[in-house]
Design a protein around this motif. Structure first.
Motif, PDB file in Angstrom:
ATOM      1  N   LYS A 167      13.604   9.026   2.159  1.00 31.51           N
ATOM      2  CA  LYS A 167      12.600   9.765   1.396  1.00 31.51           C
ATOM      3  C   LYS A 167      11.683   8.747   0.715  1.00 31.51           C
ATOM      4  N   CYS A 168      11.189   8.989  -0.455  1.00 28.17           N
ATOM      5  CA  CYS A 168      10.089   8.172  -0.965  1.00 28.17           C
ATOM      6  C   CYS A 168      10.451   7.446  -2.255  1.00 28.17           C
ATOM      7  N   GLY A 169       9.590   6.491  -2.604  1.00 28.74           N
ATOM      8  CA  GLY A 169       9.758   5.806  -3.872  1.00 28.74           C
ATOM      9  C   GLY A 169       9.609   6.759  -5.034  1.00 28.74           C
ATOM     10  N   ILE A 170       8.510   7.501  -5.074  1.00 22.99           N
ATOM     11  CA  ILE A 170       8.307   8.578  -6.041  1.00 22.99           C
ATOM     12  C   ILE A 170       7.982   9.846  -5.266  1.00 22.99           C
ATOM     13  N   TYR A 171       8.791  10.856  -5.456  1.00 29.08           N
ATOM     14  CA  TYR A 171       8.639  12.123  -4.746  1.00 29.08           C
ATOM     15  C   TYR A 171       8.381  13.219  -5.776  1.00 29.08           C
ATOM     16  N   GLU A 172       7.273  13.893  -5.631  1.00 27.48           N
ATOM     17  CA  GLU A 172       6.874  14.947  -6.567  1.00 27.48           C
ATOM     18  C   GLU A 172       7.205  16.303  -5.946  1.00 27.48           C
ATOM     19  N   TRP A 173       8.257  16.915  -6.441  1.00 28.16           N
ATOM     20  CA  TRP A 173       8.742  18.179  -5.897  1.00 28.16           C
ATOM     21  C   TRP A 173       8.340  19.336  -6.817  1.00 28.16           C
ATOM     22  N   ALA A 174       7.091  19.319  -7.218  1.00 28.76           N
ATOM     23  CA  ALA A 174       6.516  20.374  -8.060  1.00 28.76           C
ATOM     24  C   ALA A 174       5.042  20.048  -8.210  1.00 28.76           C
ATOM     25  N   ASN A 175       4.225  21.062  -8.324  1.00 31.20           N
ATOM     26  CA  ASN A 175       2.814  20.827  -8.607  1.00 31.20           C
ATOM     27  C   ASN A 175       2.648  20.556 -10.095  1.00 31.20           C
ATOM     28  N   ASN A 176       2.134  19.357 -10.398  1.00 29.12           N
ATOM     29  CA  ASN A 176       1.930  18.976 -11.787  1.00 29.12           C
ATOM     30  C   ASN A 176       0.546  19.391 -12.246  1.00 29.12           C
ATOM     31  N   GLY A 177       0.470  19.788 -13.503  1.00 33.21           N
ATOM     32  CA  GLY A 177      -0.802  20.185 -14.088  1.00 33.21           C
ATOM     33  C   GLY A 177      -1.708  18.993 -14.345  1.00 33.21           C
ATOM     34  N   PRO A 178      -2.872  19.219 -14.904  1.00 31.60           N
ATOM     35  CA  PRO A 178      -3.902  18.184 -15.012  1.00 31.60           C
ATOM     36  C   PRO A 178      -3.578  17.071 -15.993  1.00 31.60           C
ATOM     37  N   HIS A 179      -2.531  17.225 -16.801  1.00 33.16           N
ATOM     38  CA  HIS A 179      -2.222  16.204 -17.791  1.00 33.16           C
ATOM     39  C   HIS A 179      -1.188  15.190 -17.297  1.00 33.16           C
ATOM     40  N   SER A 180      -0.512  15.468 -16.199  1.00 31.80           N
ATOM     41  CA  SER A 180       0.502  14.550 -15.695  1.00 31.80           C
ATOM     42  C   SER A 180      -0.147  13.304 -15.100  1.00 31.80           C
ATOM     43  N   ILE A 181       0.509  12.142 -15.276  1.00 28.17           N
ATOM     44  CA  ILE A 181      -0.041  10.889 -14.763  1.00 28.17           C
ATOM     45  C   ILE A 181       1.051  10.038 -14.135  1.00 28.17           C
ATOM     46  N   ILE A 182       0.647   9.269 -13.128  1.00 25.89           N
ATOM     47  CA  ILE A 182       1.509   8.283 -12.483  1.00 25.89           C
ATOM     48  C   ILE A 182       0.695   7.005 -12.389  1.00 25.89           C
ATOM     49  N   ARG A 183       1.029   5.992 -13.212  1.00 27.21           N
ATOM     50  CA  ARG A 183       0.160   4.828 -13.331  1.00 27.21           C
ATOM     51  C   ARG A 183       0.954   3.521 -13.400  1.00 27.21           C
ATOM     52  N   ASN A 184       0.347   2.494 -12.826  1.00 31.30           N
ATOM     53  CA  ASN A 184       0.756   1.105 -13.021  1.00 31.30           C
ATOM     54  C   ASN A 184       2.220   0.843 -12.653  1.00 31.30           C
ATOM     55  N   ASN A 185       2.657   1.471 -11.562  1.00 32.43           N
ATOM     56  CA  ASN A 185       3.994   1.215 -11.051  1.00 32.43           C
ATOM     57  C   ASN A 185       3.937   0.167  -9.944  1.00 32.43           C
ATOM     58  N   ASP A 186       4.995  -0.626  -9.825  1.00 32.83           N
ATOM     59  CA  ASP A 186       5.122  -1.613  -8.752  1.00 32.83           C
ATOM     60  C   ASP A 186       6.045  -1.022  -7.696  1.00 32.83           C
ATOM     61  N   MET A 187       5.486  -0.709  -6.537  1.00 33.96           N
ATOM     62  CA  MET A 187       6.210   0.000  -5.479  1.00 33.96           C
ATOM     63  C   MET A 187       6.215  -0.844  -4.219  1.00 33.96           C
ATOM     64  N   PHE A 188       7.399  -1.008  -3.590  1.00 36.25           N
ATOM     65  CA  PHE A 188       7.440  -1.763  -2.345  1.00 36.25           C
ATOM     66  C   PHE A 188       8.648  -1.361  -1.512  1.00 36.25           C
ATOM     67  N   GLY A 189       8.424  -1.211  -0.198  1.00 35.90           N
ATOM     68  CA  GLY A 189       9.493  -1.129   0.777  1.00 35.90           C
ATOM     69  C   GLY A 189      10.336   0.114   0.739  1.00 35.90           C
ATOM     70  N   ASN A 190       9.795   1.216   0.230  1.00 33.85           N
ATOM     71  CA  ASN A 190      10.573   2.450   0.165  1.00 33.85           C
ATOM     72  C   ASN A 190      10.428   3.227   1.470  1.00 33.85           C
ATOM     73  N   ASN A 191      11.551   3.479   2.129  1.00 29.88           N
ATOM     74  CA  ASN A 191      11.522   4.214   3.390  1.00 29.88           C
ATOM     75  C   ASN A 191      11.006   5.633   3.161  1.00 29.88           C
ATOM     76  N   GLY A 192      10.147   6.074   4.042  1.00 29.89           N
ATOM     77  CA  GLY A 192       9.499   7.371   3.890  1.00 29.89           C
ATOM     78  C   GLY A 192       8.199   7.283   3.119  1.00 29.89           C
ATOM     79  N   GLY A 193       7.855   6.077   2.629  1.00 31.72           N
ATOM     80  CA  GLY A 193       6.622   5.877   1.886  1.00 31.72           C
ATOM     81  C   GLY A 193       6.893   5.613   0.415  1.00 31.72           C
ATOM     82  N   ASP A 194       6.011   4.885  -0.211  1.00 30.24           N
ATOM     83  CA  ASP A 194       6.167   4.632  -1.640  1.00 30.24           C
ATOM     84  C   ASP A 194       5.901   5.884  -2.464  1.00 30.24           C
TER      85      ASP A 194
END
Length: 222
Positions: A116-143
């Motif tokens: 699966k993924c580095g970060i997997y979002e299993w819900a629709n987040n509203g306009p205030h949610s943020i995903i920022r400045n993470n260091d992602m590498f080599g996660n099978n299925g995509g970062d």
């Protein structure tokens, strides 16, 4: 048939914070993908500065019921690697959520069991949610496997290059403090989904982080 190294299922309040833990070598019987490193199944305030690795079948961190109002849920400055499903899954039992902050994490080489993924979002987040400045590498299925939030300000640095940590080891025996000159030093953000500063005040070793700007990515402040 479910659980985790740290399991929050009932009793914790919305102001609970899970900070600076080491969770590793987690495996469950039977359907091992239901056993996570840190498994949050009620709204809490924050999961910060944790080091989670070698969760055989599950996620390093699964946040199943995020806070969707008030301060929101903060998932920041964690190090996650070698987990079977993926790094982090954000869920809310299929319901839409908001006010989720996922900042300044290091997420490497996960998805060894189900890709699966580095970060997997299993819900629709509203306009205030943020995903920022993470260091992602080599996660099978995509970062990133995201449905409603676009990541920003991140990087992708192979820890095996030797430029990120004092001593990177995939088996957990390394020194995960940042090396001098690491790309992650000063590369974090203080922005929060609620607009206020949500950087944890101290790092994994209880050294202070800068409150105003430019914290480091990951559990240690250089």
């Amino acid at each position: 048939n479910g659980g985790g190294g740290i399991l929050v299922y009932a009793g914790a309040g919305d102001d609970s914070v899970f900070d600076s833990n080491v969770v590793y070598n987690i495996v469950g019987p039977g359907s091992v993908n239901t056993v996570q490193g840190i498994y949050i199944d009620r709204p809490i305030q924050a999961v910060t500065n944790n080091i989670v690795y070698n969760v055989i079948g599950g996620w390093c961190i699964q946040d199943q019921k995020v806070q969707s109002s008030g301060q929101g849920t903060i998932i920041s400055n964690n190090l996650m690697f070698g987990c079977g499903n993926g790094g982090l899954v954000i869920a809310n039992n299929g319901a839409d959520v908001d006010y989720v902050t996922v900042n300044d994490n290091m997420i490497f080489d996960n998805g060894t069991h189900q890709a699966k993924c580095g970060i997997y979002e299993w819900a629709n987040n509203g306009p205030h949610s943020i995903i920022r400045n993470n260091d992602m590498f080599g996660n099978n299925g995509g970062d990133y496997c995201l449905t409603s939030v676009s990541p920003s300000g991140g990087m992708s640095v192979d820890p095996a290059q030797g430029t990120t940590f004092v001593n990177w080891q995939f088996d957990g025996s390394g020194n995960y403090q940042e090396a001098s000159g690491s790309q992650t030093v000063g590369a974090g953000t203080t922005v929060c989904s609620t607009g206020s500063n949500c950087v944890p005040p101290n790092d994994f070793a209880q050294n202070p982080r800068p409150a105003a700007s430019n914290p480091d990515v990951g559990p240690y402040q250089h």
